[in-house]
Design a protein around this motif. Structure first.
Motif, PDB file in Angstrom:
ATOM      1  N   ARG A 245       0.846  -1.192   0.000  1.00  0.00           N
ATOM      2  CA  ARG A 245       0.000   0.000   0.000  1.00  0.00           C
ATOM      3  C   ARG A 245       0.881   1.240   0.000  1.00  0.00           C
ATOM      4  NH1 ARG A 245      -5.250   1.070   0.433  1.00  0.00           N
ATOM      5  NH2 ARG A 245      -6.060   2.832   1.641  1.00  0.00           N
ATOM      6  N   THR A 246       0.821   1.992  -1.063  1.00  0.00           N
ATOM      7  CA  THR A 246       1.643   3.185  -1.187  1.00  0.00           C
ATOM      8  C   THR A 246       1.023   4.343  -0.421  1.00  0.00           C
ATOM      9  OG1 THR A 246       0.498   3.934  -3.179  1.00  0.00           O
ATOM     10  CG2 THR A 246       2.375   2.440  -3.486  1.00  0.00           C
ATOM     11  N   ALA A 247       1.829   5.384  -0.221  1.00  0.00           N
ATOM     12  CA  ALA A 247       1.326   6.582   0.448  1.00  0.00           C
ATOM     13  C   ALA A 247       0.207   7.220  -0.363  1.00  0.00           C
ATOM     14  CB  ALA A 247       2.466   7.571   0.668  1.00  0.00           C
ATOM     15  N   ALA A 248       0.342   7.216  -1.691  1.00  0.00           N
ATOM     16  CA  ALA A 248      -0.704   7.795  -2.537  1.00  0.00           C
ATOM     17  C   ALA A 248      -2.020   7.055  -2.364  1.00  0.00           C
ATOM     18  CB  ALA A 248      -0.262   7.770  -3.999  1.00  0.00           C
ATOM     19  N   ALA A 249      -1.956   5.713  -2.296  1.00  0.00           N
ATOM     20  CA  ALA A 249      -3.175   4.931  -2.109  1.00  0.00           C
ATOM     21  C   ALA A 249      -3.788   5.180  -0.736  1.00  0.00           C
ATOM     22  CB  ALA A 249      -2.874   3.442  -2.283  1.00  0.00           C
ATOM     23  N   GLY A 251      -3.610   8.040   0.850  1.00  0.00           N
ATOM     24  CA  GLY A 251      -3.982   9.446   0.993  1.00  0.00           C
ATOM     25  C   GLY A 251      -3.045  10.229   1.886  1.00  0.00           C
ATOM     26  N   THR A 253       0.408  12.488   2.158  1.00  0.00           N
ATOM     27  CA  THR A 253       1.300  13.301   1.335  1.00  0.00           C
ATOM     28  C   THR A 253       2.385  13.923   2.192  1.00  0.00           C
ATOM     29  OG1 THR A 253      -0.065  15.283   1.606  1.00  0.00           O
ATOM     30  CG2 THR A 253      -0.585  13.833  -0.256  1.00  0.00           C
ATOM     31  N   GLU A 328      -3.328   7.250   7.674  1.00  0.00           N
ATOM     32  CA  GLU A 328      -4.083   6.736   6.539  1.00  0.00           C
ATOM     33  C   GLU A 328      -5.542   7.148   6.673  1.00  0.00           C
ATOM     34  OE1 GLU A 328      -4.862   2.394   4.398  1.00  0.00           O
ATOM     35  OE2 GLU A 328      -3.689   2.553   6.234  1.00  0.00           O
ATOM     36  N   GLN A 329      -6.123   7.645   5.582  1.00  0.00           N
ATOM     37  CA  GLN A 329      -7.462   8.216   5.649  1.00  0.00           C
ATOM     38  C   GLN A 329      -8.551   7.168   5.774  1.00  0.00           C
ATOM     39  OE1 GLN A 329      -7.872  10.833   2.282  1.00  0.00           O
ATOM     40  NE2 GLN A 329      -6.306  12.268   3.022  1.00  0.00           N
ATOM     41  N   ASP A 362       6.559   5.838   1.231  1.00  0.00           N
ATOM     42  CA  ASP A 362       5.802   4.604   0.996  1.00  0.00           C
ATOM     43  C   ASP A 362       6.022   3.567   2.089  1.00  0.00           C
ATOM     44  OD1 ASP A 362       4.520   5.435  -1.289  1.00  0.00           O
ATOM     45  OD2 ASP A 362       6.020   4.626  -2.657  1.00  0.00           O
ATOM     46  N   TRP A 382       2.813   5.288   8.922  1.00  0.00           N
ATOM     47  CA  TRP A 382       2.353   6.673   9.113  1.00  0.00           C
ATOM     48  C   TRP A 382       1.680   6.849  10.488  1.00  0.00           C
ATOM     49  CZ3 TRP A 382       0.085   4.028   4.737  1.00  0.00           C
ATOM     50  CH2 TRP A 382       0.896   4.044   3.609  1.00  0.00           C
TER      51      TRP A 382
END
Length: 389
Positions: A245-249, A251, A253, A328-329, A362, A382
């Motif tokens: 699971r990437t940071a972009a996935a 949410g 930044t 993570e959102q 990531d 995170w």
């Protein structure tokens, strides 16, 4: 002008004649030989699957008693789970090929007992196919279905286990009669039929071996050079480690982390900036990260021990667990709980570096959990809040 009369032609349907199958590879001896291997694969899958499920979703009575040692425990059990699951796909297809002529027996139902036997076989075949195919798609992280994979996969595993036990109980006399190589009637077979069966079993073993050798390297790193068919390679990814699971996935930044603080709640709550966290005593540990998809890899982590953060907040090391919350959102594992044994283990870290480098975004920058004998989905990235329970 004369009148024409149309007479409909009588259509005669041919009588149903079930197909006739010949050849010993479709007999009970072959089905029993393949069934032994398949049964062993299912048994390992079921046992290791229980370990995985209860480590991820422990019941309340077990949450504070899960063992953090050996550090490689989950890596071994989940690697076996995925490896035997992939082998079971090959074995199940061969088993179905060996027995499929019986699907065409006529009449289809001869008695109530026969009807129940066929119904049990239908449940076994359907649940087994569902289990291995959805498991295959899970390790590829492709979910084309509307249901949640984990609870459904867990529930169907019990259906498969019960169906296998029922099938073995019903077929026990036939299985016993064909279990050994010198079973009654086997030695009297024509040499050509014996060669056919031997070739089929050797081919099946070769197929299982090929699938295993080209996938097991994702967790058994001495064979990583042969890792051709697995969805992950243990060395490929940021900082030499795979990422699911990437940071972009998630949410997350870099701009959203500028004002990051670690909040620790308990009898004596406190807040730390990243600089203040880095100034605390740190521990270095070499630990594997092992994901439920079957891949795993060792890495060198450095960070602050969770037990030290708990003690500073007034918690009781060895008695209090920790609830961890990610930035993570959304996600099923955004909030994670560590039992008292995990939180107190000296190798459970709030990691700040990976292989000597600051965590990449990531991999969970600015801080993530890394703990021994734990599924990757619970190695929360995170992290911004620790709550002493």
């Amino acid at each position: 002008m004369g009148t024409m009369t149309f007479r409909p032609r009588r259509i005669t349907l041919p009588a149903f004649r079930p197909p006739v199958f010949t050849g010993r590879p479709h007999d009970a001896r072959t089905a029993t030989a393949v069934g032994r291997w398949l049964g062993a694969a299912f048994a390992v899958c079921f046992a290791t699957g229980l370990v995985s499920h209860y480590l991820q979703h422990p019941p309340d009575w077990l949450s504070n008693s899960l063992p953090p040692r050996p550090v490689w425990g989950y890596r071994l059990t989940q690697g076996l789970h995925v490896a035997t699951g992939l082998a079971a796909i090959v074995l199940l297809l061969v088993k179905l090929w060996a027995v499929y002529p019986r699907l065409f027996v006529w009449p289809p139902v001869r008695s109530w007992r026969h009807a129940l036997e066929r119904l049990s076989v239908a449940v076994l075949v359907a649940s087994a196919l569902f289990q291995v195919l959805t498991g295959l798609l899970n390790i590829a992280e492709w979910y084309p279905w509307p249901f949640s994979f984990v609870p459904v996969h867990f529930a169907v595993a019990w259906v498969v286990a019960g169906s296998v036990l029922l099938h073995v109980a019903v077929k026990a006399p036939q299985i016993g009669a064909h279990w050994r190589r010198t079973s009654e009637g086997t030695l009297a077979l024509p040499a050509e039929d014996v060669r056919d069966r031997r070739s089929l079993l050797l081919g099946t073993g070769a197929a299982v071996g090929a699938v295993t050798l080209t996938t097991v390297g994702q967790t058994f790193t001495p064979l990583k050079s042969l890792d051709l068919l697995a969805p992950r390679h243990p060395d490929h990814g940021p900082q030499g480690l795979p990422v699911n699971r990437t940071a972009a996935a998630a949410g997350v930044t870099a701009s959203g982390l500028r004002a990051w603080r670690l909040e620790v709640t308990g009898p004596r709550p406190y807040t730390l900036t990243l600089d203040a966290l880095r100034e605390l005593p740190r521990t270095t540990a070499r630990l594997p990260i092992a994901c439920v998809e079957g891949w795993s890899a060792d890495a060198r982590w450095e960070g602050v021990r969770v037990r030290d953060l708990v003690a500073r907040a007034g918690g009781r090391p060895g008695h209090d667990g920790v609830r961890v919350t990610s930035l993570e959102q959304a996600g099923a594992y955004r909030v994670m709980e560590m039992g008292a044994d995990y939180a107190d283990d000296p190798l459970s870290l709030l990691a700040l570096t990976l292989n000597g480098q600051v965590l990449s975004l990531d991999h969970g920058f600015p801080a993530r959990i890394i703990a021994p004998n734990r599924p990757g989905v619970l190695q929360t990235k995170w992290v911004h809040r620790l709550e002493v329970l």
